[in-house]
Design a protein around this motif. Structure first.
Motif, PDB file in Angstrom:
ATOM      1  N   ALA A 197      16.095 -12.449  52.580  1.00 56.24           N
ATOM      2  CA  ALA A 197      15.279 -13.070  51.536  1.00 56.24           C
ATOM      3  C   ALA A 197      15.196 -12.195  50.292  1.00 56.24           C
ATOM      4  CB  ALA A 197      13.879 -13.369  52.073  1.00 56.24           C
ATOM      5  N   VAL A 198      15.099 -10.876  50.487  1.00 58.86           N
ATOM      6  CA  VAL A 198      14.985  -9.981  49.337  1.00 58.86           C
ATOM      7  C   VAL A 198      16.290  -9.983  48.526  1.00 58.86           C
ATOM      8  CG1 VAL A 198      15.702  -7.930  50.652  1.00 58.86           C
ATOM      9  CG2 VAL A 198      14.340  -7.660  48.578  1.00 58.86           C
ATOM     10  N   GLY A 199      17.430 -10.040  49.202  1.00 59.17           N
ATOM     11  CA  GLY A 199      18.704 -10.091  48.493  1.00 59.17           C
ATOM     12  C   GLY A 199      18.870 -11.386  47.724  1.00 59.17           C
ATOM     13  N   ALA A 200      18.488 -12.495  48.350  1.00 54.17           N
ATOM     14  CA  ALA A 200      18.574 -13.787  47.671  1.00 54.17           C
ATOM     15  C   ALA A 200      17.649 -13.831  46.468  1.00 54.17           C
ATOM     16  CB  ALA A 200      18.237 -14.911  48.651  1.00 54.17           C
ATOM     17  N   TRP A 201      16.452 -13.269  46.614  1.00 51.59           N
ATOM     18  CA  TRP A 201      15.506 -13.237  45.482  1.00 51.59           C
ATOM     19  C   TRP A 201      16.079 -12.403  44.347  1.00 51.59           C
ATOM     20  CZ3 TRP A 201      13.088  -8.859  43.469  1.00 51.59           C
ATOM     21  CH2 TRP A 201      12.138  -9.115  42.467  1.00 51.59           C
ATOM     22  N   TRP A 202      16.642 -11.226  44.669  1.00 48.88           N
ATOM     23  CA  TRP A 202      17.172 -10.346  43.622  1.00 48.88           C
ATOM     24  C   TRP A 202      18.310 -11.041  42.884  1.00 48.88           C
ATOM     25  CZ3 TRP A 202      21.697  -7.982  42.138  1.00 48.88           C
ATOM     26  CH2 TRP A 202      21.571  -6.928  41.212  1.00 48.88           C
ATOM     27  N   HIS A 203      19.232 -11.635  43.631  1.00 51.34           N
ATOM     28  CA  HIS A 203      20.374 -12.284  42.986  1.00 51.34           C
ATOM     29  C   HIS A 203      19.962 -13.539  42.208  1.00 51.34           C
ATOM     30  CE1 HIS A 203      23.848  -9.943  43.936  1.00 51.34           C
ATOM     31  NE2 HIS A 203      23.532  -9.873  45.220  1.00 51.34           N
ATOM     32  N   SER A 204      18.838 -14.118  42.554  1.00 48.87           N
ATOM     33  CA  SER A 204      18.375 -15.323  41.863  1.00 48.87           C
ATOM     34  C   SER A 204      17.562 -15.020  40.620  1.00 48.87           C
ATOM     35  CB  SER A 204      17.513 -16.170  42.815  1.00 48.87           C
ATOM     36  OG  SER A 204      18.238 -16.560  43.953  1.00 48.87           O
ATOM     37  N   THR A 205      17.077 -13.774  40.489  1.00 55.75           N
ATOM     38  CA  THR A 205      16.135 -13.471  39.419  1.00 55.75           C
ATOM     39  C   THR A 205      16.524 -12.288  38.536  1.00 55.75           C
ATOM     40  OG1 THR A 205      14.793 -12.051  40.872  1.00 55.75           O
ATOM     41  CG2 THR A 205      14.202 -14.392  40.752  1.00 55.75           C
ATOM     42  N   SER A 206      17.261 -11.343  39.070  1.00 53.12           N
ATOM     43  CA  SER A 206      17.518 -10.120  38.315  1.00 53.12           C
ATOM     44  C   SER A 206      18.535 -10.341  37.200  1.00 53.12           C
ATOM     45  CB  SER A 206      18.041  -9.018  39.245  1.00 53.12           C
ATOM     46  OG  SER A 206      18.442  -7.879  38.485  1.00 53.12           O
ATOM     47  N   PRO A 207      18.262  -9.833  35.999  1.00 55.10           N
ATOM     48  CA  PRO A 207      19.252  -9.902  34.921  1.00 55.10           C
ATOM     49  C   PRO A 207      20.481  -9.050  35.208  1.00 55.10           C
ATOM     50  CG  PRO A 207      17.368  -8.587  34.239  1.00 55.10           C
ATOM     51  CD  PRO A 207      16.993  -9.219  35.538  1.00 55.10           C
ATOM     52  N   GLU A 208      20.400  -8.175  36.220  1.00 55.15           N
ATOM     53  CA  GLU A 208      21.545  -7.352  36.593  1.00 55.15           C
ATOM     54  C   GLU A 208      22.482  -8.073  37.555  1.00 55.15           C
ATOM     55  OE1 GLU A 208      20.495  -3.456  37.908  1.00 55.15           O
ATOM     56  OE2 GLU A 208      18.836  -3.290  36.494  1.00 55.15           O
ATOM     57  N   SER A 209      22.030  -9.169  38.124  1.00 59.50           N
ATOM     58  CA  SER A 209      22.870  -9.929  39.053  1.00 59.50           C
ATOM     59  C   SER A 209      23.859 -10.780  38.280  1.00 59.50           C
ATOM     60  CB  SER A 209      22.002 -10.824  39.934  1.00 59.50           C
ATOM     61  OG  SER A 209      22.804 -11.742  40.664  1.00 59.50           O
ATOM     62  N   HIS A 210      25.124 -10.784  38.734  1.00 56.43           N
ATOM     63  CA  HIS A 210      26.105 -11.628  38.048  1.00 56.43           C
ATOM     64  C   HIS A 210      25.815 -13.109  38.248  1.00 56.43           C
ATOM     65  CE1 HIS A 210      27.808 -10.983  42.101  1.00 56.43           C
ATOM     66  NE2 HIS A 210      28.310 -12.180  41.974  1.00 56.43           N
ATOM     67  N   PHE A 211      25.015 -13.458  39.260  1.00 55.63           N
ATOM     68  CA  PHE A 211      24.693 -14.857  39.496  1.00 55.63           C
ATOM     69  C   PHE A 211      23.738 -15.420  38.440  1.00 55.63           C
ATOM     70  CE2 PHE A 211      25.874 -13.695  43.935  1.00 55.63           C
ATOM     71  CZ  PHE A 211      26.949 -14.562  44.044  1.00 55.63           C
ATOM     72  N   THR A 212      22.873 -14.577  37.866  1.00 54.17           N
ATOM     73  CA  THR A 212      21.982 -15.054  36.810  1.00 54.17           C
ATOM     74  C   THR A 212      22.671 -15.073  35.452  1.00 54.17           C
ATOM     75  OG1 THR A 212      21.086 -12.835  36.372  1.00 54.17           O
ATOM     76  CG2 THR A 212      19.948 -14.185  38.028  1.00 54.17           C
TER      77      THR A 212
END
Length: 276
Positions: A197-212
């Motif tokens: 859950a923490v990884g999914a949250w980070w990738h869904s919200t962080s400006p550092e994630s390539h997914f955002t």
């Protein structure tokens, strides 16, 4: 999963209900999944909540005929395999980025699958461009696959082709390498879906994630190539690696491609959203 959910999932893949959880069946389901269920991050940009619970994943992947990213795709595929009689273990991985740096903990979810006839296999239908077929988990030599030449090796700076850095290497960690380049580092400790859950949250919200920072929808084609829609750019990759790119001019073209090439019905064109 109940029998109706299993049947619906198999229909989504265009597969018959297997008699036994064998290696050959695993290989077929793995490839069918890559062709039928796209790797996509549209939920992040559509404002849709990503919940790592089996029912919610099945509602999305099977009921709504959507795709997802690693947690959703491998999470739902793992549930299907377990329901079919496979021994499935969820594994946590960290993806190699620029400069050989590893991503955040719980960066990636992959599957260790035990069959009744052929040992353990690394199944991963949630990494985008990757192996088309499961990889032999205990094999340390090169494994040829339609997606490239793969190796699974004991982790370490030399094995991954990386020098320096401050990442801790556990004795049991493994590096998954494609065409000589490290893709991700796997822990072999079993995990639960909720651990990610923490990884999914980070990738869904962080400006550092390539997914955002990007829109992507991609799947393997029937001829072994890949088709990808990133915003309005279409990339068609042939089995031999040659690429063709084109731009879609209108919203109607974009929605039509989501519908016709990926089986996704959308009410409007997704708009890039950096972070929340």
């Amino acid at each position: 999963m109940n029998s109706a959910q299993v049947d619906a999932y198999l229909r989504r893949l265009g597969a018959e209900h297997p008699a036994w959880p064998t290696v050959d069946v695993l290989r077929e389901l793995h490839l069918r999944h890559l062709r039928a269920v796209p790797f996509e991050n549209l939920s992040i940009h559509l404002g849709e909540e990503i919940v790592l619970e089996e029912k919610r994943l099945l509602d999305k992947v099977v009921g709504a005929r959507r795709g997802g990213f690693c947690y959703e795709l491998n999470g739902s595929f793992g549930a299907l395999l377990a329901a079919l009689g496979y021994d499935v273990t969820l594994l946590a991985g960290r993806v190699y980025g620029d400069g050989g740096r590893l991503g955040v903990p719980y960066d990636h979810l992959a599957l260790r699958v035990r069959t009744v006839d052929g040992g353990d296999w690394l199944a991963d239908v949630g990494f985008g461009a990757h192996s088309h077929l499961p990889l032999a988990f205990g094999e340390r030599g090169e494994q040829e696959d339609p997606g490239g030449a793969f190796r699974i090796v004991e982790a370490g700076p030399d094995a991954a082709g990386v020098r320096g850095g401050h990442d801790t290497v556990e004795a049991a960690d493994l590096d998954v390498i494609r065409d000589g380049r490290a893709q991700y580092r796997l822990e072999v400790r079993p995990r639960t879906l909720g651990d990610f859950a923490v990884g999914a949250w980070w990738h869904s919200t962080s400006p550092e994630s390539h997914f955002t920072r990007s829109l992507v929808c991609s799947r393997v084609t029937g001829d072994g190539g890949r088709i990808t829609l990133s915003g309005r750019k279409v990339t068609s990759t042939a089995a031999d690696g040659t690429k063709e790119e084109r731009e879609l001019a209108t919203d109607e073209e974009v929605l039509g491609m989501y519908r016709e090439d990926f089986g996704i019905e959308l009410g409007g064109v997704p708009v890039l959203r950096r972070s929340v």
